[in-house]
Design an enzyme around this catalytic site. Structure first.
Site, PDB file in Angstrom:
ATOM      1  N   ASP A 106       1.562  23.529  47.074  1.00 27.08           N
ATOM      2  CA  ASP A 106       1.470  24.503  48.147  1.00 27.08           C
ATOM      3  C   ASP A 106       2.129  23.847  49.360  1.00 27.08           C
ATOM      4  OD1 ASP A 106       1.057  26.671  49.678  1.00 27.08           O
ATOM      5  OD2 ASP A 106      -1.066  26.893  49.247  1.00 27.08           O
TER       6      ASP A 106
HETATM    7  C1  BGC Z   1       0.340  29.610  50.882  1.00 27.42           C
HETATM    8  C2  BGC Z   1       1.093  29.865  49.603  1.00 27.42           C
HETATM    9  C3  BGC Z   1       2.519  30.233  49.912  1.00 27.42           C
HETATM   10  C4  BGC Z   1       3.134  29.134  50.746  1.00 27.42           C
HETATM   11  C5  BGC Z   1       4.576  29.410  51.135  1.00 27.42           C
HETATM   12  C6  BGC Z   1       1.048  28.638  51.789  1.00 27.42           C
HETATM   13  O1  BGC Z   1       0.454  28.586  53.035  1.00 27.42           O
HETATM   14  O2  BGC Z   1      -0.954  29.125  50.584  1.00 27.42           O
HETATM   15  O3  BGC Z   1       0.489  30.887  48.865  1.00 27.42           O
HETATM   16  O4  BGC Z   1       3.252  30.491  48.755  1.00 27.42           O
HETATM   17  O5  BGC Z   1       2.404  28.979  51.939  1.00 27.42           O
HETATM   18  O6  BGC Z   1       4.633  30.441  52.060  1.00 27.42           O
END
Ligand code: BGC
Length: 816
Positions: A230
Site C-alpha cells: 500500500d
Molecule cells: C490506499 C490504497 C490505494 C493507494 C493508492 C492508499 O492510501 O489504502 O487502497 O490503492 O492509496 O492510491
C-alpha cells in the site's frame, strides 16, 4: 532477447541475469506515484497502476480525463451476482485499457467487520463466502481483458483508525476462515496477478514484513504475482527479506541504495531480490509490457456499453427493504415531491483514493424528472447534509486566460510561474501528473465568478495549511487551517476548510484569486489537494424542514433521498456514529407525518440508523449509486426494473445493538476477540434483532421454495451439489437469491450458529418454475486448527432466501 525455445521461467531468468544489482533494486521501488521503472535493455516498459476499484482514475487525478464511475462495492455485493461482478471487473479493465493502465488497484476485499469501518463502502460484505465469490469474479473480469487485478489490502485491514501503525490481533482460525478466504479464492480460483499488502500490522508484525505474505499466499496457494505495498506501506529493509515485491510509490523509499548495500553485506540474499524481479517481469509479460513475450490475453473480449452497465449494476444492487405496496409507482402521478440534499447533490461514490472523476452524475432529481416527464416535480432540500467546500458550478466560472468555463491554475517558485494549466473545477487534486509540486512554493488560481443569487455568500478554501483569497484584489481571507491528522486520507484526500461571507449581486461578476502555500513537509510528498468554493451559509434548519413539509403535503408521491456525506464515509478515518448527518431523521419523520406516500432512498455506502423506517411507505437502500444513480433509482421506482439487491451486510436498528463494533486501537492494538463470529454470525449469537438481516431483500414479485435435494453424504475435498427448485408465484418477472447456510449440531468446536456456504441468483417469469444447482465446497464445513479439520457426522443445510428465512432443512453426513 531471451531464446525462443526456453520456457517462460527460463527466459525470465535470462533477463534477470542481464540486470545489475542496482537495476534490479531500482525496479522494486516505483518511479513515481503510479509507475515502475522501464528498463530498455531488456525490452521492459513501465507498468502503470491505478485506483480502482469502482472505475479506474488513470495516471492523473484530472477532470479533463474523466472515468466511468461504477456503483460502490457495497452495491455490487448486494447484487449477490457473480456475473455482475465479472462484468464490473471487465468494465474497469476496459477503462484501464482506454487509459493505458496495466494494473487496477482493486478489488478491496477486506470484510465489513464493524459498520464504523471508514472504507466499508469500498469492500463487499461481512461474509467471507459472498466476498470470495464476488472477488474472484471481479478478478476474472479484469484479467480476461489482459489487465492485472490487485485484491487488497492483505490483511485484516478492516478499520482505518491509526491504520499505519495499529496491529490487528486476530486468531489464526479467524484469519483462515474469514479474512484470508477471499484472497485465497482470488489466487487459487481467479489467479490474481497482484495483491496489495496493507498498512496495519497483524499480530504485531507490519503487513509488508509479515510472514503471511509467504504462507499461505505463496507456499500454499501458489501465488506467482507481485505483492505491491500500500502507498508508503514499505518501511524497512526487513520487508525486502519478506515476500513483499514492490514498494510504492517512488522514487524515494526505504529500499533504493540501502537495499543494494544490504544485499552487498549479505543482510538480504540476492536470491530474494531476483525472485521479486522475476515476478515483476512475469507480470510485465502478462500485461504485454515485456518485449518478446506474448501477453496473457491477445484478444480481449469485447467490452460492453459502460454507461448502460453502470445503470444496470446499481439496479441489481438496490435493496428494497420495505414496501407497503406503493412501489412500483404505476400509472399517472399528478404531482411528485423530491426532498433531500442528496437528491440534488448525490453521492455516486465514496471518498478517498478510490475516487474517480466521472464526466457527469445523474442525480435522483435528474433521474426522476426524466422518468416522469409529464408530472410536475417539485424539489425541496429539507436538511443540510454536505459539509466542507462545494465547488463553484462550472457554468458560473470563467478562466480569464482563455475565456472558457473553468479556472487558471499556476505553480509559482519565488513569485515566478513555473507551470500553468487550464482546469474545469475549483476542487483540485494533484496525485500523479506533471505539475511540479515538489519544486513550486505557491499555487495560485484565478477565475471570474458570476453568482446567480444576491445576498451573503460564504466563500472558502478546502486545504490544510496557509491559504489566501482575494475578491477583486481585496484580501478577504488569510488562514492557516490546521490539519487534524497525519493520515493521507484525512489531510490529503478530505482536507479541512475555512471561509468568510461576502455580499454579492446576482449577475455581477467577481474576480476570485486564491493562493496556497505548498507544504514542504507532507505525508505524501509531491501530492497536493486544494479546493475553493462555497461553504454552507447560516441556514434556519427548522425552516428548511417546514418548507419540505409544505412541498410534501401537496404531492401525491414523495421521494426523500437521505444519505451520508464526504466527511462521514471516506478513507483515512472511521465513522464515529451510524446516525444520518444533520437533521435528516427529523426531516423524514416530519415529511412522513405530512404525507403517507413517502418513499425513502438511502444514499449511503454503509449501514446507517433509520429510526423512522416503519413510518414510511417504502425504503430502498441504494448505496453510492455510480454516475447513473438517478436513472437507476427511477428505473426501480417506476418498475421498469426490479430492485435486485439483498443485504450483503446486516444493518442494525441502533448502533448500541451492533455486536462487533470496535475500530479504535487500544495501546496500538485492535483485538478481533469475537473470532469467527463476525456480521450475522455475531448477530445470531447475540440474539438481538437487526433492522435488516443478512441476505434479506424484497422484489416486486413473490417466490416459493419448491424443492431442495441434498446428497446424503460427503467426504472432505468433495463438492456437495444441491439442487434447488423455486417458483415465481407473483405477477411479474423477477429475481430471487437462493442461499444455503450450514449448521453443525453439537459440534466439538466453536461454530457459528449457521454460516453461508453457497448462494446464487435465479430469475424467472411470472408463474415460472426454475431449477438450479448450488455447489457447496466441503471445505466450508471444515474449520482451521493448524490445518483444515473435518469433523465427521451430521450437518444441516438450511436453504431459503435470507439468513433467517430458511424454509428447507436437510441433513448431510460428512464421512472421514
Ligand atoms: C490506499 C490504497 C490505494 C493507494 C493508492 C492508499 O492510501 O489504502 O487502497 O490503492 O492509496 O492510491
Amino acid at each position: 532477447m531471451p531464446s525462443e525455445h526456453n520456457t517462460t521461467a527460463e527466459r525470465l531468468d535470462e533477463l534477470v541475469a542481464q540486470l545489475t544489482l542496482e537495476e534490479k533494486v531500482m525496479l522494486l521501488t516505483g518511479r513515481d506515484f503510479w509507475t515502475t521503472w522501464p528498463i530498455e535493455k531488456i525490452g521492459l516498459r513501465r507498468l502503470l497502476m491505478s485506483d480502482g476499484p469502482s472505475g479506474v482514475r488513470g495516471e492523473a487525478w484530472d477532470e479533463r480525463d474523466p472515468s466511468l464511475n461504477l456503483p460502490s462495492a457495497t452495491a455490487l455485493a448486494a447484487s449477490w451476482d457473480q456475473d455482475i461482478a465479472r462484468r464490473y471487473g471487465a468494465a474497469a479493465a476496459v477503462e484501464a485499457r482506454r487509459k493505458g493502465v496495466d494494473v487496477v488497484l482493486g478489488p478491496t476485499i477486506n470484510l465489513h467487520r464493524s459498520p464504523l469501518g471508514g472504507r466499508h463502502f469500498e469492500a463487499f460484505s461481512e461474509d467471507p463466502v459472498l466476498t470470495s465469490n464476488l472477488a474472484a469474479a471481479y478478478v476474472k473480469g479484469v484479467q480476461e481483458h489482459g489487465i492485472a487485478a490487485t485484491p487488497k489490502h492483505y490483511i485484516a485491514n478492516d478499520y482505518e483508525t491509526d491504520r499505519f501503525t495499529a496491529s490487528t490481533e486476530v486468531s489464526e482460525r479467524a484469519l483462515r476462515e474469514l479474512y484470508l478466504l477471499a484472497f485465497e479464492k482470488s489466487v487459487t480460483d481467479a489467479h490474481a496477478w497482484a495483491i496489495m499488502s496493507s498498512y496495519n500490522s497483524i499480530n504485531g508484525v507490519t503487513a509488508s514484513e509479515n510472514p503471511l505474505l509467504e504462507t499461505p499466499l505463496n507456499s500454499e496457494w501458489g501465488f506467482d504475482g507481485i505483492v505491491v505495498s500500500d502507498w508508503t506501506g514499505v518501511r524497512s529493509i526487513e520487508s525486502a527479506r519478506a515476500s513483499q515485491d514492490v514498494a510504492m510509490p517512488g522514487p524515494d523509499g526505504p529500499w533504493g541504495d540501502a537495499l543494494v548495500s544490504a544485499v552487498r553485506h549479505g543482510v538480504v540474499p540476492e536470491d530474494a531480490i531476483n525472485r521479486k524481479v522475476r515476478r515483476i517481469l512475469l507480470l510485465a509479460a502478462r500485461v504485454g509490457a515485456l518485449e518478446g513475450f506474448e501477453p496473457a490475453v491477445t484478444t480481449p473480449p469485447p467490452g460492453e456499453d459502460g454507461i448502460a452497465f453502470v445503470r444496470e449494476a446499481e439496479v441489481e444492487g438496490t435493496v428494497l427493504v420495505q414496501n407497503n405496496g406503493i412501489l412500483p409507482i404505476l400509472g399517472n402521478v399528478p404531482r411528485i415531491a423530491v426532498i433531500g440534499h442528496n437528491a440534488d447533490q448525490a453521492r455516486s461514490q465514496g471518498g478517498g483514493s478510490a475516487t474517480v472523476l466521472p464526466e457527469h452524475v445523474v442525480t435522483p432529481l435528474d433521474g426522476i424528472r426524466a422518468a416522469f416527464p409529464h408530472a410536475p416535480v417539485e424539489y425541496s432540500m429539507g436538511a443540510v447534509v454536505h459539509e466542507g467546500i462545494a465547488e463553484l458550478p462550472l457554468g458560473c466560472i470563467t478562466n480569464p486566460d482563455n475565456g472558457h468555463p473553468g479556472v487558471r491554475a499556476r505553480f509559482l517558485q519565488d513569485g515566478r510561474e513555473i507551470f500553468g494549466e487550464d482546469r474545469r473545477t475549483t476542487t483540485l487534486v494533484w496525485f500523479g501528473g506533471n505539475a511540479p509540486i515538489r519544486d513550486a512554493d505557491t499555487l495560485e488560481i484565478v477565475t471570474r465568478y458570476v453568482p446567480d443569487t444576491s445576498g451573503p455568500l460564504k466563500l472558502g478554501v478546502g486545504a490544510a495549511g496557509v491559504s489566501r483569497m482575494w475578491i477583486d484584489d481585496t484580501l478577504i481571507l488569510d488562514v492557516d487551517v490546521p490539519v487534524g491528522s497525519d493520515d493521507l486520507g484525512a489531510a490529503f484526500l478530505n482536507p479541512p476548510s475555512d471561509g468568510t461571507a461576502i455580499e454579492v449581486v446576482a449577475g455581477s461578476p467577481i474576480m476570485i484569486r486564491v493562493q496556497h502555500d505548498i507544504p514542504k513537509e507532507s505525508a505524501l510528498a509531491g501530492a497536493l489537494s486544494f479546493g475553493f468554493g462555497l461553504l454552507p451559509g447560516d441556514i434556519d434548519a427548522e425552516q428548511l424542514i417546514a418548507d419540505a413539509v409544505a412541498t410534501a403535503s401537496g404531492a401525491d408521491i414523495v421521494i426523500v433521498v437521505v444519505g451520508t456525506n464526504a466527511k462521514v464515509e471516506s478513507e483515512g478515518y472511521d465513522r464515529t456514529s451510524l446516525s444520518l448527518p444533520g437533521r435528516q431523521d427529523d426531516l423524514v419523520a416530519a415529511v412522513a407525518a405530512a404525507n403517507p406516500n413517502t418513499i425513502v432512498a438511502v444514499n449511503a455506502g454503509s449501514p446507517v440508523e433509520l429510526p423512522w423506517r416503519e413510518d414510511v411507505a417504502a425504503v430502498l437502500l441504494t448505496w453510492f449509486g455510480g454516475q447513473e444513480y438517478g436513472h437507476s433509482l427511477a428505473d426501480v421506482l417506476t418498475g421498469l426494473r426490479e430492485p435486485g439487491g439483498r443485504m450483503p451486510t446486516t444493518w442494525p436498528i441502533k448502533q448500541d445493538d451492533v455486536p462487533v463494533i470496535d475500530v479504535t486501537p487500544v495501546e496500538g492494538k485492535v483485538h478481533y476477540d469475537e473470532g469467527i463470529h463476525v456480521g450475522y454470525r455475531a448477530w445470531l449469537k447475540s440474539g438481538v434483532k437487526p433492522a435488516y438481516e443478512f441476505g434479506f431483500g424484497l422484489g416486486y414479485t413473490s417466490w416459493i421454495l419448491d424443492f431442495v435435494e441434498v446428497p446424503e453424504t460427503v467426504v472432505p475435498d468433495e463438492i456437495v451439489s444441491v439442487a434447488v427448485t423455486v417458483t415465481n408465484t407473483g405477477t411479474r418477472a423477477g429475481k430471487q437469491v437462493v442461499q444455503i447456510y450450514a449448521e453443525k449440531p453439537s459440534s466439538a468446536v466453536d461454530r457459528p450458529v449457521r454460516w453461508l456456504v453457497a448462494a446464487c441468483p435465479v430469475r424467472a417469469e411470472s408463474g415460472e418454475t426454475v431449477s438450479t444447482v448450488l455447489n457447496v465446497p466441503s471445505r466450508l464445513l471444515g474449520y482451521w486448527d493448524n490445518g483444515w479439520m473435518y469433523e465427521p457426522g451430521e450437518y444441516r443445510l438450511h436453504t431459503g432466501f435470507s439468513v433467517s428465512d430458511l424454509p428447507s432443512t436437510d441433513t448431510i453426513v460428512l464421512k472421514p
